[in-house]
Design an enzyme around this catalytic site. Structure first.
Site, PDB file in Angstrom:
ATOM      1  N   SER A 117      -7.224  -1.001  10.355  1.00 58.06           N
ATOM      2  CA  SER A 117      -7.839  -2.091   9.595  1.00 58.06           C
ATOM      3  C   SER A 117      -9.270  -2.321  10.057  1.00 58.06           C
ATOM      4  CB  SER A 117      -7.023  -3.368   9.829  1.00 58.06           C
ATOM      5  OG  SER A 117      -7.717  -4.489   9.358  1.00 58.06           O
ATOM      6  N   LYS A 122       2.137  -7.770   9.122  1.00 62.14           N
ATOM      7  CA  LYS A 122       0.692  -7.821   8.827  1.00 62.14           C
ATOM      8  C   LYS A 122       0.083  -9.204   8.624  1.00 62.14           C
ATOM      9  CE  LYS A 122       1.047  -7.580   3.852  1.00 62.14           C
ATOM     10  NZ  LYS A 122       0.466  -7.171   2.599  1.00 62.14           N
ATOM     11  N   THR A 132     -10.332  -4.966  10.627  1.00 57.40           N
ATOM     12  CA  THR A 132     -10.253  -6.101  11.556  1.00 57.40           C
ATOM     13  C   THR A 132     -10.642  -5.678  12.979  1.00 57.40           C
ATOM     14  OG1 THR A 132      -8.872  -8.012  12.107  1.00 57.40           O
ATOM     15  CG2 THR A 132      -7.790  -5.897  12.194  1.00 57.40           C
ATOM     16  N   TYR A 188      -2.141  -9.619  15.767  1.00 56.47           N
ATOM     17  CA  TYR A 188      -2.072  -8.564  14.742  1.00 56.47           C
ATOM     18  C   TYR A 188      -3.222  -7.569  14.934  1.00 56.47           C
ATOM     19  CZ  TYR A 188      -2.882  -6.172  10.327  1.00 56.47           C
ATOM     20  OH  TYR A 188      -3.133  -5.198   9.377  1.00 56.47           O
ATOM     21  N   GLY A 223     -11.438 -18.320  12.249  1.00 60.33           N
ATOM     22  CA  GLY A 223     -11.203 -16.887  12.472  1.00 60.33           C
ATOM     23  C   GLY A 223     -11.846 -15.979  11.431  1.00 60.33           C
ATOM     24  N   LYS A 269      -3.437  -3.301  16.119  1.00 57.88           N
ATOM     25  CA  LYS A 269      -4.143  -2.181  15.475  1.00 57.88           C
ATOM     26  C   LYS A 269      -5.033  -1.466  16.494  1.00 57.88           C
ATOM     27  CE  LYS A 269      -2.272  -2.581  11.491  1.00 57.88           C
ATOM     28  NZ  LYS A 269      -1.238  -1.608  11.107  1.00 57.88           N
ATOM     29  N   ILE A 282       0.847  -1.206   0.000  1.00 58.68           N
ATOM     30  CA  ILE A 282       0.000   0.000   0.000  1.00 58.68           C
ATOM     31  C   ILE A 282       0.879   1.251   0.000  1.00 58.68           C
ATOM     32  CG2 ILE A 282      -1.908   1.176   1.151  1.00 58.68           C
ATOM     33  CD1 ILE A 282      -2.524  -1.560   2.531  1.00 58.68           C
TER      34      ILE A 282
HETATM   35  P1  NAD Z   1       3.574  -4.580   3.422  1.00 58.79           P
HETATM   36  O1  NAD Z   1       4.178  -5.653   4.252  1.00 58.79           O
HETATM   37  O2  NAD Z   1       3.551  -4.765   1.958  1.00 58.79           O
HETATM   38  O3  NAD Z   1       4.305  -3.185   3.728  1.00 58.79           O
HETATM   39  C1  NAD Z   1       4.855  -2.879   4.993  1.00 58.79           C
HETATM   40  C2  NAD Z   1       6.253  -2.350   4.758  1.00 58.79           C
HETATM   41  O4  NAD Z   1       6.823  -1.971   6.020  1.00 58.79           O
HETATM   42  C3  NAD Z   1       7.195  -3.372   4.134  1.00 58.79           C
HETATM   43  O5  NAD Z   1       7.852  -2.802   3.019  1.00 58.79           O
HETATM   44  C4  NAD Z   1       8.183  -3.725   5.252  1.00 58.79           C
HETATM   45  O6  NAD Z   1       9.460  -4.035   4.750  1.00 58.79           O
HETATM   46  C5  NAD Z   1       8.164  -2.436   6.080  1.00 58.79           C
HETATM   47  N1  NAD Z   1       8.490  -2.614   7.490  1.00 58.79           N
HETATM   48  C6  NAD Z   1       7.951  -3.507   8.362  1.00 58.79           C
HETATM   49  N2  NAD Z   1       8.526  -3.372   9.578  1.00 58.79           N
HETATM   50  C7  NAD Z   1       9.416  -2.352   9.485  1.00 58.79           C
HETATM   51  C8  NAD Z   1      10.320  -1.747  10.399  1.00 58.79           C
HETATM   52  N3  NAD Z   1      10.433  -2.172  11.651  1.00 58.79           N
HETATM   53  N4  NAD Z   1      11.087  -0.725   9.962  1.00 58.79           N
HETATM   54  C9  NAD Z   1      11.003  -0.288   8.680  1.00 58.79           C
HETATM   55  N5  NAD Z   1      10.182  -0.832   7.773  1.00 58.79           N
HETATM   56  C10 NAD Z   1       9.391  -1.853   8.165  1.00 58.79           C
HETATM   57  O7  NAD Z   1       2.101  -4.319   3.975  1.00 58.79           O
HETATM   58  P2  NAD Z   1       0.897  -3.496   3.328  1.00 58.79           P
HETATM   59  O8  NAD Z   1      -0.106  -4.450   2.856  1.00 58.79           O
HETATM   60  O9  NAD Z   1       1.405  -2.453   2.428  1.00 58.79           O
HETATM   61  O10 NAD Z   1       0.307  -2.837   4.658  1.00 58.79           O
HETATM   62  C11 NAD Z   1       0.674  -1.549   5.077  1.00 58.79           C
HETATM   63  C12 NAD Z   1      -0.031  -1.222   6.374  1.00 58.79           C
HETATM   64  O11 NAD Z   1      -1.433  -1.331   6.194  1.00 58.79           O
HETATM   65  C13 NAD Z   1       0.327  -2.146   7.543  1.00 58.79           C
HETATM   66  O12 NAD Z   1       0.359  -1.371   8.719  1.00 58.79           O
HETATM   67  C14 NAD Z   1      -0.834  -3.118   7.567  1.00 58.79           C
HETATM   68  O13 NAD Z   1      -1.021  -3.661   8.837  1.00 58.79           O
HETATM   69  C15 NAD Z   1      -1.971  -2.208   7.187  1.00 58.79           C
HETATM   70  N6  NAD Z   1      -3.120  -2.917   6.601  1.00 58.79           N
HETATM   71  C16 NAD Z   1      -2.943  -3.702   5.496  1.00 58.79           C
HETATM   72  C17 NAD Z   1      -4.022  -4.373   4.949  1.00 58.79           C
HETATM   73  C18 NAD Z   1      -3.863  -5.262   3.732  1.00 58.79           C
HETATM   74  O14 NAD Z   1      -4.773  -5.991   3.396  1.00 58.79           O
HETATM   75  N7  NAD Z   1      -2.727  -5.234   3.038  1.00 58.79           N
HETATM   76  C19 NAD Z   1      -5.285  -4.242   5.515  1.00 58.79           C
HETATM   77  C20 NAD Z   1      -5.450  -3.418   6.621  1.00 58.79           C
HETATM   78  C21 NAD Z   1      -4.354  -2.744   7.159  1.00 58.79           C
HETATM   79  C1  UD1 Z   2      -7.379 -10.854   6.318  1.00 56.14           C
HETATM   80  C2  UD1 Z   2      -7.160 -10.690   7.790  1.00 56.14           C
HETATM   81  C3  UD1 Z   2      -7.339  -9.243   8.195  1.00 56.14           C
HETATM   82  C4  UD1 Z   2      -6.416  -8.358   7.373  1.00 56.14           C
HETATM   83  C5  UD1 Z   2      -6.688  -8.625   5.900  1.00 56.14           C
HETATM   84  C6  UD1 Z   2      -5.771  -7.862   5.018  1.00 56.14           C
HETATM   85  C7  UD1 Z   2      -7.858 -12.819   8.787  1.00 56.14           C
HETATM   86  C8  UD1 Z   2      -8.856 -13.494   9.645  1.00 56.14           C
HETATM   87  N1  UD1 Z   2      -8.105 -11.538   8.522  1.00 56.14           N
HETATM   88  O1  UD1 Z   2      -8.694 -10.437   6.013  1.00 56.14           O
HETATM   89  O2  UD1 Z   2      -7.044  -9.068   9.545  1.00 56.14           O
HETATM   90  O3  UD1 Z   2      -6.650  -7.002   7.677  1.00 56.14           O
HETATM   91  O4  UD1 Z   2      -6.497 -10.018   5.627  1.00 56.14           O
HETATM   92  O5  UD1 Z   2      -4.462  -8.344   5.107  1.00 56.14           O
HETATM   93  O6  UD1 Z   2      -6.878 -13.413   8.366  1.00 56.14           O
HETATM   94  N2  UD1 Z   2     -10.297 -16.843   0.983  1.00 56.14           N
HETATM   95  C9  UD1 Z   2     -10.481 -18.058   0.341  1.00 56.14           C
HETATM   96  N3  UD1 Z   2      -9.380 -18.714  -0.112  1.00 56.14           N
HETATM   97  C10 UD1 Z   2      -8.112 -18.231   0.030  1.00 56.14           C
HETATM   98  C11 UD1 Z   2      -7.929 -16.987   0.681  1.00 56.14           C
HETATM   99  C12 UD1 Z   2      -9.045 -16.329   1.151  1.00 56.14           C
HETATM  100  O7  UD1 Z   2     -11.599 -18.523   0.204  1.00 56.14           O
HETATM  101  O8  UD1 Z   2      -7.161 -18.889  -0.395  1.00 56.14           O
HETATM  102  C13 UD1 Z   2     -11.478 -16.105   1.460  1.00 56.14           C
HETATM  103  C14 UD1 Z   2     -11.483 -15.888   2.955  1.00 56.14           C
HETATM  104  O9  UD1 Z   2     -12.129 -16.912   3.619  1.00 56.14           O
HETATM  105  C15 UD1 Z   2     -12.250 -14.546   3.030  1.00 56.14           C
HETATM  106  C16 UD1 Z   2     -11.918 -13.838   1.721  1.00 56.14           C
HETATM  107  O10 UD1 Z   2     -11.439 -14.850   0.844  1.00 56.14           O
HETATM  108  O11 UD1 Z   2     -13.607 -14.798   3.070  1.00 56.14           O
HETATM  109  C17 UD1 Z   2     -10.859 -12.767   1.877  1.00 56.14           C
HETATM  110  O12 UD1 Z   2      -9.751 -13.334   2.557  1.00 56.14           O
HETATM  111  P1  UD1 Z   2      -8.393 -12.534   2.791  1.00 56.14           P
HETATM  112  O13 UD1 Z   2      -7.912 -11.974   1.512  1.00 56.14           O
HETATM  113  O14 UD1 Z   2      -7.477 -13.426   3.546  1.00 56.14           O
HETATM  114  O15 UD1 Z   2      -8.806 -11.296   3.691  1.00 56.14           O
HETATM  115  P2  UD1 Z   2      -9.605 -11.255   5.081  1.00 56.14           P
HETATM  116  O16 UD1 Z   2      -9.803 -12.592   5.650  1.00 56.14           O
HETATM  117  O17 UD1 Z   2     -10.813 -10.430   4.862  1.00 56.14           O
END
Ligand code: NAD
Ligand code: UD1
Length: 339
Positions: free
Chosen positions: A126, A86, A128, A151, A298, A155, A13
């Site tokens: 999130s 994450k 979550t 995790y 979960g 948050k 992101i």
């Molecule tokens: P990502 O893992 O792709 O990016 C996180 C980045 O932070 C990575 O490049 C990693 O190398 C860096 N990093 C981690 N720990 C570090 C540290 N101690 N010092 C310096 N750099 C560090 O994850 P993302 O999907 O881009 O997520 C970004 C943020 O959004 C996270 O806080 C995650 O929890 C939150 N978030 C993500 C999702 C999702 O679905 N991807 C959903 C909800 C919230």
């Molecule tokens: C998960 C995390 C959530 C996090 C988010 C983004 C859990 C319980 N929740 O959300 O905390 O913020 O990722 O990183 O892990 N699915 C399948 N087959 C697969 C993978 C997923 O059927 O191989 C389904 C899952 O059951 C779900 C949906 O696809 O219903 C989305 O799954 P996923 O992408 O893992 O995201 P979340 O579970 O919503």
């Protein structure tokens, strides 16, 4: 040009947000320890924007390094804090890694914000935090439920740390509660790079279509939803990236109405797993090998955002469709696999 620190800016992101920030005229400094990203992402960002962000490889868990960073960069006006661990499953196995990485880094950054009068702080939260919602769509006023993983707990605690800090300092903060980000920049210069077997749905789909995985497992078709599979709010990562730019501009122009604000960032539409699979097949023309398996422990049944607050207060709205996001995710997968 206002200088913005983006922690975790080489991640999924973060990298898309750096593109959006540079396109909006901000100067970006990225700090990342490359624990979950690749240095090549810098090149992708530069190819899209024709601008190389400043990059420092630094581990935000090392307090002295964080202190020294802010001595070198005295003109930072805002921070977008993405850096965190994450993976939900991994957080159950290694809780202390998650509490250390997600909480210590936040505390050190906030301490430096106070020391250097940096008043604008955007945080990656999130959906979550809502757990299994009582009412859909979910508004920001919905109760925060007991976290089901370390995790998720990080948050919740992070939001509390920020709120408490905003109450006793001049720091203004916005926590963005992301729903399910998917897709990639349309250029396929940057995208999602999951390490190992993907846990999230869309990277698993694209890797299955690319032949890296045999079969997509759909976790349950006996949920109380129209087709029996779980429902989520899938948001294009570039729409999510723009939400950060808008939130930052709100803080910089002091349009915020409270020192700590929370916004849901989703599309407001719920899609089932089977709908995502069908949309992927339709938009790409690829046939997906999938099977229905047991529910994943979960998983919540159904989660999607009420985006009224983001639409009306932030003036932000998701503009891209799920189909567009899936097409961009596939274009990215094809590029990185040389298909
Ligand atoms: P990502 O893992 O792709 O990016 C996180 C980045 O932070 C990575 O490049 C990693 O190398 C860096 N990093 C981690 N720990 C570090 C540290 N101690 N010092 C310096 N750099 C560090 O994850 P993302 O999907 O881009 O997520 C970004 C943020 O959004 C996270 O806080 C995650 O929890 C939150 N978030 C993500 C999702 C999702 O679905 N991807 C959903 C909800 C919230
Ligand atoms: C998960 C995390 C959530 C996090 C988010 C983004 C859990 C319980 N929740 O959300 O905390 O913020 O990722 O990183 O892990 N699915 C399948 N087959 C697969 C993978 C997923 O059927 O191989 C389904 C899952 O059951 C779900 C949906 O696809 O219903 C989305 O799954 P996923 O992408 O893992 O995201 P979340 O579970 O919503």
């Amino acid at each position: 040009m206002k200088k913005i620190l983006v922690t975790g800016g080489l991640g999924y992101i973060g990298s898309h947000t750096v593109v959006a920030l540079q396109e909006a005229g901000f100067e970006v400094v990225i700090v990342d320890n490359l624990s979950n990203s690749s240095i090549n992402v810098l090149e992708g960002i530069t190819n899209i924007t024709s601008t190389s962000p400043i990059f420092e490889r630094l581990d935000l868990r090392v307090k002295q390094d964080v202190v020294d960073f802010f001595k070198r960069h005295t003109d930072i006006e805002g921070i977008i804090h993405f850096a965190a661990s994450k993976a939900v499953g991994e957080s159950v196995e290694k809780p202390l890694l998650y509490y250390e990485n997600n909480l210590n880094t936040l505390i050190y950054l906030l301490q430096e914000c106070m020391a250097h009068s940096i008043h604008n702080f955007i945080f990656s939260s999130s959906c979550t935090v809502y757990g299994e919602p009582d009412k859909l769509p979910i508004t920001e006023n919905a109760a925060v439920k007991e976290a089901i993983s370390p995790y998720g707990n990080t948050k919740q605690i992070s939001e509390e740390i920020i709120l408490d800090t905003c109450q006793v300092s001049e720091i203004k903060s916005i926590a963005l509660r992301y729903f399910n980000p998917i897709g990639a920049h349309h250029s396929a210069e940057i995208g999602e790079l999951p390490v190992g077997v993907p846990q999230n749905l869309v990277p698993f789909i694209t890797q299955t279509a690319a032949g890296l995985r045999d079969t997509l497992s759909i976790f349950g078709n006996d949920y109380p939803t129209p087709d029996g599979s779980c429902i989520r709010d899938y948001i294009h990562v570039m729409d999510l990236a723009h939400a950060h730019v808008v939130a930052l501009q709100r803080l910089l122009s002091v349009k915020n109405t409270a020192n700590y604000e929370i916004f849901n960032v989703g599309t407001g539409r719920g899609s089932s797993v089977l709908e995502v699979v069908n949309a992927f097949e339709k938009v790409t023309g690829e046939k997906l090998n999938y099977k229905i398996v047991d529910r994943r422990p979960g998983d919540v049944v159904s989660v999607y955002a009420d985006t009224t607050k983001a639409n009306t207060t932030l003036g932000w709205k998701a503009e891209r469709s799920m189909e567009e996001a899936l097409a961009s995710a596939w274009k990215w997968e094809q590029k990185i696999r040389n298909l």
